[in-house]
Scaffold this motif. Structure first.
Motif, PDB file in Angstrom:
ATOM      1  N   THR A 100       0.849  -1.014   0.015  1.00 60.68           N
ATOM      2  CA  THR A 100       0.127  -0.257   0.010  1.00 60.68           C
ATOM      3  C   THR A 100       0.732   1.283   0.099  1.00 60.68           C
ATOM      4  OG1 THR A 100      -1.767  -1.172   1.235  1.00 60.68           O
ATOM      5  CG2 THR A 100      -1.803   1.233   1.157  1.00 60.68           C
ATOM      6  N   LEU A 101       0.567   1.988  -0.950  1.00 62.43           N
ATOM      7  CA  LEU A 101       1.530   3.283  -1.135  1.00 62.43           C
ATOM      8  C   LEU A 101       0.433   4.516  -0.412  1.00 62.43           C
ATOM      9  CD1 LEU A 101       4.174   4.578  -2.406  1.00 62.43           C
ATOM     10  CD2 LEU A 101       2.916   4.580  -4.757  1.00 62.43           C
ATOM     11  N   ILE A 102       1.102   5.324   0.058  1.00 60.65           N
ATOM     12  CA  ILE A 102       0.075   6.568   0.675  1.00 60.65           C
ATOM     13  C   ILE A 102       0.982   7.772   0.636  1.00 60.65           C
ATOM     14  CG2 ILE A 102      -1.463   7.262   2.578  1.00 60.65           C
ATOM     15  CD1 ILE A 102      -1.109   4.557   3.872  1.00 60.65           C
ATOM     16  N   LYS A 103       0.325   9.004   0.248  1.00 59.94           N
ATOM     17  CA  LYS A 103       0.957  10.420   0.802  1.00 59.94           C
ATOM     18  C   LYS A 103       0.401  10.627   1.861  1.00 59.94           C
ATOM     19  CE  LYS A 103       1.087  14.745  -1.460  1.00 59.94           C
ATOM     20  NZ  LYS A 103       0.561  15.577  -2.775  1.00 59.94           N
ATOM     21  N   LEU A 104       1.346  10.942   2.905  1.00 58.77           N
ATOM     22  CA  LEU A 104       1.029  11.439   4.191  1.00 58.77           C
ATOM     23  C   LEU A 104       1.788  12.534   4.645  1.00 58.77           C
ATOM     24  CD1 LEU A 104       1.705   7.713   5.693  1.00 58.77           C
ATOM     25  CD2 LEU A 104      -0.638   8.952   5.552  1.00 58.77           C
ATOM     26  N   PRO A 105       1.166  13.365   5.620  1.00 57.94           N
ATOM     27  CA  PRO A 105       1.839  14.487   6.291  1.00 57.94           C
ATOM     28  C   PRO A 105       3.361  14.000   6.646  1.00 57.94           C
ATOM     29  CG  PRO A 105      -0.287  14.440   7.079  1.00 57.94           C
ATOM     30  CD  PRO A 105       0.052  13.002   6.443  1.00 57.94           C
ATOM     31  N   ALA A 106       4.269  14.953   6.343  1.00 56.12           N
ATOM     32  CA  ALA A 106       6.029  14.229   6.637  1.00 56.12           C
ATOM     33  C   ALA A 106       6.167  14.329   8.311  1.00 56.12           C
ATOM     34  CB  ALA A 106       6.710  15.036   5.947  1.00 56.12           C
ATOM     35  N   GLU A 107       6.793  13.244   8.625  1.00 57.43           N
ATOM     36  CA  GLU A 107       7.205  13.144   9.960  1.00 57.43           C
ATOM     37  C   GLU A 107       8.762  12.891   9.844  1.00 57.43           C
ATOM     38  OE1 GLU A 107       5.465  13.591  12.758  1.00 57.43           O
ATOM     39  OE2 GLU A 107       3.360  13.543  11.885  1.00 57.43           O
ATOM     40  N   ASP A 108       9.443  13.129  11.043  1.00 55.76           N
ATOM     41  CA  ASP A 108      10.850  13.176  10.883  1.00 55.76           C
ATOM     42  C   ASP A 108      11.241  11.701  10.615  1.00 55.76           C
ATOM     43  OD1 ASP A 108      11.252  15.906  11.190  1.00 55.76           O
ATOM     44  OD2 ASP A 108      11.547  15.453  13.396  1.00 55.76           O
ATOM     45  N   ALA A 109      10.615  10.767  11.178  1.00 52.65           N
ATOM     46  CA  ALA A 109      10.995   9.385  11.109  1.00 52.65           C
ATOM     47  C   ALA A 109      10.780   8.971   9.864  1.00 52.65           C
ATOM     48  CB  ALA A 109      10.435   8.536  12.135  1.00 52.65           C
ATOM     49  N   MET A 110      10.034   9.420   8.900  1.00 49.72           N
ATOM     50  CA  MET A 110       9.797   8.967   7.480  1.00 49.72           C
ATOM     51  C   MET A 110      10.981   9.392   6.833  1.00 49.72           C
ATOM     52  SD  MET A 110       6.022  10.050   6.894  1.00 49.72           S
ATOM     53  CE  MET A 110       4.546   9.417   7.860  1.00 49.72           C
ATOM     54  N   ALA A 111      11.696  10.429   7.033  1.00 52.82           N
ATOM     55  CA  ALA A 111      12.914  10.897   6.118  1.00 52.82           C
ATOM     56  C   ALA A 111      13.708   9.742   5.296  1.00 52.82           C
ATOM     57  CB  ALA A 111      13.391  12.037   6.786  1.00 52.82           C
ATOM     58  N   TRP A 113      13.128   6.715   4.884  1.00 57.40           N
ATOM     59  CA  TRP A 113      12.332   5.564   4.137  1.00 57.40           C
ATOM     60  C   TRP A 113      11.579   5.865   2.889  1.00 57.40           C
ATOM     61  CZ3 TRP A 113      15.411   2.184   6.157  1.00 57.40           C
ATOM     62  CH2 TRP A 113      15.723   2.417   7.481  1.00 57.40           C
ATOM     63  N   GLY A 114      10.949   7.141   3.056  1.00 58.54           N
ATOM     64  CA  GLY A 114      10.031   7.501   1.977  1.00 58.54           C
ATOM     65  C   GLY A 114      10.769   8.451   0.883  1.00 58.54           C
ATOM     66  N   ILE A 115       9.769   9.504   0.182  1.00 51.34           N
ATOM     67  CA  ILE A 115      10.101  10.252  -0.709  1.00 51.34           C
ATOM     68  C   ILE A 115       9.298  11.437  -0.287  1.00 51.34           C
ATOM     69  CG2 ILE A 115       9.943  10.956  -3.075  1.00 51.34           C
ATOM     70  CD1 ILE A 115      11.527   8.740  -2.792  1.00 51.34           C
ATOM     71  N   ALA A 116      10.032  12.349  -0.034  1.00 50.72           N
ATOM     72  CA  ALA A 116       9.290  13.862   0.109  1.00 50.72           C
ATOM     73  C   ALA A 116       8.909  14.544  -1.009  1.00 50.72           C
ATOM     74  CB  ALA A 116      10.689  14.841   0.706  1.00 50.72           C
ATOM     75  N   ASN A 117       7.723  15.284  -0.636  1.00 47.88           N
ATOM     76  CA  ASN A 117       6.808  15.672  -1.719  1.00 47.88           C
ATOM     77  C   ASN A 117       6.388  17.111  -0.958  1.00 47.88           C
ATOM     78  OD1 ASN A 117       5.444  16.183  -4.077  1.00 47.88           O
ATOM     79  ND2 ASN A 117       3.799  14.738  -3.575  1.00 47.88           N
ATOM     80  N   ASP A 118       5.678  17.980  -1.813  1.00 48.47           N
ATOM     81  CA  ASP A 118       5.320  19.475  -1.593  1.00 48.47           C
ATOM     82  C   ASP A 118       6.164  20.081  -0.536  1.00 48.47           C
ATOM     83  OD1 ASP A 118       2.844  18.701  -3.019  1.00 48.47           O
ATOM     84  OD2 ASP A 118       2.204  17.490  -1.156  1.00 48.47           O
ATOM     85  N   GLY A 119       7.356  20.132  -1.121  1.00 50.61           N
ATOM     86  CA  GLY A 119       8.367  21.092  -0.534  1.00 50.61           C
ATOM     87  C   GLY A 119       8.670  20.628   0.846  1.00 50.61           C
ATOM     88  N   GLY A 120       8.515  19.069   1.145  1.00 48.17           N
ATOM     89  CA  GLY A 120       9.116  18.533   2.510  1.00 48.17           C
ATOM     90  C   GLY A 120       7.909  18.357   3.184  1.00 48.17           C
ATOM     91  N   ASN A 121       6.735  18.831   2.801  1.00 49.31           N
ATOM     92  CA  ASN A 121       5.400  18.820   3.886  1.00 49.31           C
ATOM     93  C   ASN A 121       4.840  17.623   3.781  1.00 49.31           C
ATOM     94  OD1 ASN A 121       5.677  21.355   4.883  1.00 49.31           O
ATOM     95  ND2 ASN A 121       4.914  22.475   3.126  1.00 49.31           N
ATOM     96  N   THR A 122       4.853  16.741   2.844  1.00 44.92           N
ATOM     97  CA  THR A 122       4.194  15.458   2.752  1.00 44.92           C
ATOM     98  C   THR A 122       5.365  14.482   2.471  1.00 44.92           C
ATOM     99  OG1 THR A 122       3.767  15.758   0.344  1.00 44.92           O
ATOM    100  CG2 THR A 122       2.027  16.392   1.816  1.00 44.92           C
ATOM    101  N   MET A 123       4.864  13.307   2.359  1.00 46.10           N
ATOM    102  CA  MET A 123       6.020  11.935   2.309  1.00 46.10           C
ATOM    103  C   MET A 123       5.253  10.995   1.459  1.00 46.10           C
ATOM    104  SD  MET A 123       9.147  11.375   2.923  1.00 46.10           S
ATOM    105  CE  MET A 123       9.535  12.386   4.208  1.00 46.10           C
ATOM    106  N   MET A 124       5.771  10.273   0.505  1.00 47.05           N
ATOM    107  CA  MET A 124       5.287   8.947   0.103  1.00 47.05           C
ATOM    108  C   MET A 124       5.894   7.826   0.636  1.00 47.05           C
ATOM    109  SD  MET A 124       3.041   9.908  -2.562  1.00 47.05           S
ATOM    110  CE  MET A 124       3.028   8.381  -2.812  1.00 47.05           C
ATOM    111  N   MET A 125       5.031   6.969   1.066  1.00 45.39           N
ATOM    112  CA  MET A 125       5.549   5.770   1.951  1.00 45.39           C
ATOM    113  C   MET A 125       4.686   4.643   1.292  1.00 45.39           C
ATOM    114  SD  MET A 125       7.556   6.952   4.408  1.00 45.39           S
ATOM    115  CE  MET A 125       7.548   5.710   5.490  1.00 45.39           C
ATOM    116  N   ALA A 126       5.491   3.409   1.579  1.00 45.33           N
ATOM    117  CA  ALA A 126       4.986   2.050   1.261  1.00 45.33           C
ATOM    118  C   ALA A 126       5.028   1.308   2.395  1.00 45.33           C
ATOM    119  CB  ALA A 126       6.082   1.511   0.040  1.00 45.33           C
TER     120      ALA A 126
END
Length: 225
Positions: A100-111, A113-126
């Motif tokens: 499952t792939l989701i676009k989520l609000p960015a959290e420090d712990a995601m950096a 493992w995922g792909i930053a988006n929207d100027g770093g405000n969101t993150m793509m995570m699998a």
């Protein structure tokens, strides 16, 4: 005698019949299963995350079979994707898994493992929603709901429909699986699962989202690997 899935199951049933089966939990027994014999076609392998086919009514249905891109997603929007790198056969005993792939609000712990988006405000995570670490059902993404265990309301969670374990995709933590391995997961919030829901690290290549294969040991449970 070679260890086959049939021989293993015969032995497990005999052990249970002798009153000793309680010494091993069901998930522990399943981790001992040898991987199924498969023969993947290396020419059909792919490391891109492709929108899952045969998902009628899903927002990504028109893009089925195409590579996922971060610009396709709105905030808190999830999609089922398939992933079939050549390493899966040797490491997990399968040719393809569903994530499952989701676009989520960015959290420090995601950096990491995922792909930053929207100027770093969101993150793509699998996330490895192919199997729950409890009894191998398939967790689903829920935008909101009410817990049948605690009665509390929740938003943006994975829920296992079989035994109601709930996992928070916004909280990426290090956990320990049943074999003592350190695994990065969506945190277990409640329910009988022994630990959280593993993530799959991703990168971006030529605009496509790509699954990384260097952490496949995180997915070795429920008879995989």
């Amino acid at each position: 005698m070679p260890v086959t899935r049939r021989n293993f199951l015969k032995g497990a049933l005999a052990l249970a019949g002798s009153g000793m089966g309680g010494a091993l939990s069901v998930p522990a027994l399943m981790t001992l299963l040898p991987p199924p014999v498969v023969r993947c076609n290396p020419d059909e392998a792919y490391d891109s995350l492709l929108y899952k086919r045969r998902e009628p009514g899903a927002w990504y249905e028109p893009m089925a079979g195409k590579a996922a891109r971060k610009e396709d997603f709105k905030l808190n929007q999830a999609a089922m994707v398939t992933w079939a790198p050549k390493e899966l056969e040797q490491e997990l005993g399968t040719c393809e898994v569903v994530l499952t792939l989701i676009k989520l609000p960015a959290e420090d712990a995601m950096a990491e493992w995922g792909i930053a988006n929207d100027g770093g405000n969101t993150m793509m995570m699998a996330y490895h929603t192919y199997k729950c670490p409890h009894l191998c059902c398939k967790p689903v993404f829920m935008e909101e709901g009410v817990s049948s265990l605690s009665g509390g309301s929740y938003e943006t969670m994975f829920l296992c429909p079989c035994h109601l374990s709930r996992f928070d995709p916004l909280s990426i933590v290090e956990d320990t699986d049943e074999l003592g391995r350190q695994v990065m997961v969506a945190e277990l919030i409640e329910g009988p699962a022994p630990y959280g829901l593993p993530i799959v690290p991703i990168i971006e290549r030529d605009g496509e989202l790509i699954g990384q294969t260097d952490k496949l040991e995180w997915l070795k449970y429920c008879g995989q690997g």
